[in-house]
Design a protein around this motif. Structure first.
Motif, mmCIF file in Angstrom:
data_model
loop_
_atom_site.group_PDB
_atom_site.id
_atom_site.type_symbol
_atom_site.label_atom_id
_atom_site.label_comp_id
_atom_site.label_asym_id
_atom_site.label_seq_id
_atom_site.Cartn_x
_atom_site.Cartn_y
_atom_site.Cartn_z
ATOM 1 N N LEU A 27 0.815 -1.215 0.000
ATOM 2 C CA LEU A 27 0.000 0.000 0.000
ATOM 3 C C LEU A 27 0.850 1.267 0.000
ATOM 4 O O LEU A 27 0.593 2.198 -0.783
ATOM 5 N N HIS A 28 1.860 1.337 0.875
ATOM 6 C CA HIS A 28 2.641 2.575 0.998
ATOM 7 C C HIS A 28 3.360 2.961 -0.297
ATOM 8 O O HIS A 28 3.255 4.120 -0.737
ATOM 9 N N SER A 46 -4.845 -5.483 -4.842
ATOM 10 C CA SER A 46 -4.388 -5.397 -6.224
ATOM 11 C C SER A 46 -5.533 -5.524 -7.212
ATOM 12 O O SER A 46 -5.647 -4.734 -8.164
ATOM 13 N N GLU A 47 -6.411 -6.483 -6.988
ATOM 14 C CA GLU A 47 -7.536 -6.681 -7.914
ATOM 15 C C GLU A 47 -8.520 -5.509 -7.864
ATOM 16 O O GLU A 47 -8.998 -5.044 -8.907
ATOM 17 N N GLY A 48 -8.813 -5.031 -6.656
ATOM 18 C CA GLY A 48 -9.728 -3.904 -6.537
ATOM 19 C C GLY A 48 -9.160 -2.626 -7.133
ATOM 20 O O GLY A 48 -9.879 -1.846 -7.765
ATOM 21 N N LEU A 49 -7.860 -2.409 -6.934
ATOM 22 C CA LEU A 49 -7.233 -1.203 -7.479
ATOM 23 C C LEU A 49 -7.216 -1.241 -9.004
ATOM 24 O O LEU A 49 -7.401 -0.201 -9.650
ATOM 25 N N GLU A 51 -0.352 7.499 -17.161
ATOM 26 C CA GLU A 51 0.282 6.230 -17.502
ATOM 27 C C GLU A 51 1.142 5.737 -16.337
ATOM 28 O O GLU A 51 1.628 6.538 -15.520
ATOM 29 N N GLY A 52 1.316 4.432 -16.275
ATOM 30 C CA GLY A 52 2.136 3.816 -15.247
ATOM 31 C C GLY A 52 1.713 2.376 -15.050
ATOM 32 O O GLY A 52 0.615 1.968 -15.468
ATOM 33 N N ARG A 53 2.592 1.620 -14.428
ATOM 34 C CA ARG A 53 2.279 0.207 -14.162
ATOM 35 C C ARG A 53 2.735 -0.149 -12.755
ATOM 36 O O ARG A 53 3.853 0.178 -12.359
ATOM 37 N N ILE A 54 1.869 -0.805 -12.036
ATOM 38 C CA ILE A 54 2.173 -1.258 -10.677
ATOM 39 C C ILE A 54 2.027 -2.767 -10.657
ATOM 40 O O ILE A 54 0.951 -3.300 -10.947
ATOM 41 N N VAL A 55 3.131 -3.439 -10.346
ATOM 42 C CA VAL A 55 3.192 -4.898 -10.376
ATOM 43 C C VAL A 55 3.248 -5.392 -8.932
ATOM 44 O O VAL A 55 4.202 -5.102 -8.211
ATOM 45 N N ASP A 78 -1.986 0.601 -15.217
ATOM 46 C CA ASP A 78 -2.263 -0.835 -15.171
ATOM 47 C C ASP A 78 -1.780 -1.410 -13.846
ATOM 48 O O ASP A 78 -0.636 -1.174 -13.434
ATOM 49 N N ILE A 79 -2.627 -2.185 -13.203
ATOM 50 C CA ILE A 79 -2.272 -2.897 -11.975
ATOM 51 C C ILE A 79 -2.186 -4.378 -12.323
ATOM 52 O O ILE A 79 -3.158 -4.964 -12.805
ATOM 53 N N ILE A 80 -1.031 -4.969 -12.095
ATOM 54 C CA ILE A 80 -0.753 -6.341 -12.521
ATOM 55 C C ILE A 80 -0.529 -7.205 -11.290
ATOM 56 O O ILE A 80 0.353 -6.917 -10.475
#
Length: 345
Positions: free
Chosen positions: A143-144, A190-193, A158-162, A203-205
């Motif tokens: 989260l942080h 992760s799924e909710g975000l 734009e951006g990606r968080i894995v 994109d949240i992966i």
């Protein structure tokens, strides 16, 4: 529409989609990548592989010596790298490191939430502190960093968080309850975000690995009958067919990052377990119960501190070490390559 035309349309649509995915997947060079828990194991391999693609990489961890050695190994491959001692459970420390990365490379384009901790033992030997430690690292520690980079990503569009979660975030496993609780929380976040970020360019992966050969057993923390707990965990984490090569895992994670995939479950056994549990959750629980009764060690009634695997290994007798060296040889090799970096000179 006739059946033949419908089929042609579907094939064309699929080909077009794959073409778009390939186009998206081709251009990560120059993107700034921040990886938590990047000094060893999967995090280090990911940092190395992103750097080889031309990405500036930033890695953080809590051990300064391991970070220094990881940095030198990356720089030996001409990587652009910054490191920082950072406890991801502390928002202030995370914010400071993200600011340092921005000064060095610009805003973070790709965040990989990888920091983790593994505690092994029966619930009777675990304390509330064990669960808090797991949640601090693998939920708050997701989260942080996400909160630190998300506003800039949204501003740029734009951006990606894995998020490196686990099959343990989908199917809870006996003797790994703190780990599984934290990973379940991370999967839910992760799924909710991802749903909330849909259409906003970020994109949240969600990555859910099964057992990987990272050598993590030497840094896992053991309670209960430590020698028996260490033996089963080490063998499971090192056996071929059951566990996955960490470099192969890293390649698949990077491929999913390129495509902005919603989720990737890594390894065939993990995919099978996830599918089976979704279909027959009660049966899966019964199977886990049988494993707990018939295979895993019973609780040790003594109150005890958690002991890292490297220390447990030193207390094993010759027969136990020989067994591990025979049946967990791949895990031992991974330890030499990707763990205990502070011992390498």
């Amino acid at each position: 529409m006739e059946a033949g035309n419908l089929l042609s349309f579907a094939v064309g649509l699929a080909a077009g989609y794959l073409g778009i995915q390939r186009f998206r997947a081709d251009d990560l060079s120059g993107k700034t990548v921040l990886i938590t828990g990047g000094s060893k194991g999967l995090g280090f391999v990911l940092a190395r592989d992103f750097a080889r693609m031309g990405c500036p990489v930033a890695i953080c961890a809590r051990d300064e010596e391991e970070l220094d050695i990881a940095r030198r190994r990356l720089e030996d491959e001409d990587a652009q790298v910054v490191t920082g001692v950072c406890d991801v459970a502390d928002q202030a420390q995370v914010d400071r490191f993200v600011g340092e990365v921005a000064e060095a490379f610009g805003p973070v384009d790709i965040l990989v939430n990888n920091a983790g901790i593994i505690q092994v033992g029966p619930v009777e030997n675990l304390d509330v502190d064990d669960f808090e430690m797991a949640m601090d690292t693998m939920f708050w520690g997701v989260l942080h960093p996400t909160r630190a980079v998300l506003p800039q990503m949204l501003a740029r569009g734009e951006g990606r968080i894995v998020n490196i979660t686990s099959i343990g975030g989908k199917v809870s496993v006996p003797h790994l309850l703190p780990y599984c609780c934290a990973k379940f929380a991370a999967v839910g976040f992760s799924e909710g975000l991802r749903a909330e970020m849909a259409g906003r360019g970020v994109d949240i992966i969600t990555i859910a690995p099964g057992l990987m050969r990272t050598g993590s057993h030497v840094n896992a923390l053991f309670k209960g009958k430590r020698d028996e707990e260490f033996t089963w965990f080490s063998m499971g984490a090192g056996l071929p067919m059951i566990s996955m090569n960490v470099e192969r895992a890293a390649r698949r994670i990077i491929a999913a990052t390129k495509r902005g995939s919603a989720e990737r479950v890594l390894s065939a056994p993990a995919k099978l377990l996830s599918w089976f549990h979704g279909l027959l959750p009660g049966t899966t629980t019964k199977m886990m119960g049988a494993i707990n009764r018939l295979v895993l060690p019973s609780a040790d009634g003594a109150h005890q501190r958690a002991e890292p695997g490297s220390e447990v290994y030193d207390t094993l007798d010759d027969d136990a070490r020989s067994l591990l060296d025979t049946f967990a040889a791949l895990g031992q090799k991974a330890t030499e390559q990707f763990q205990n970096l502070s011992r390498r000179r």
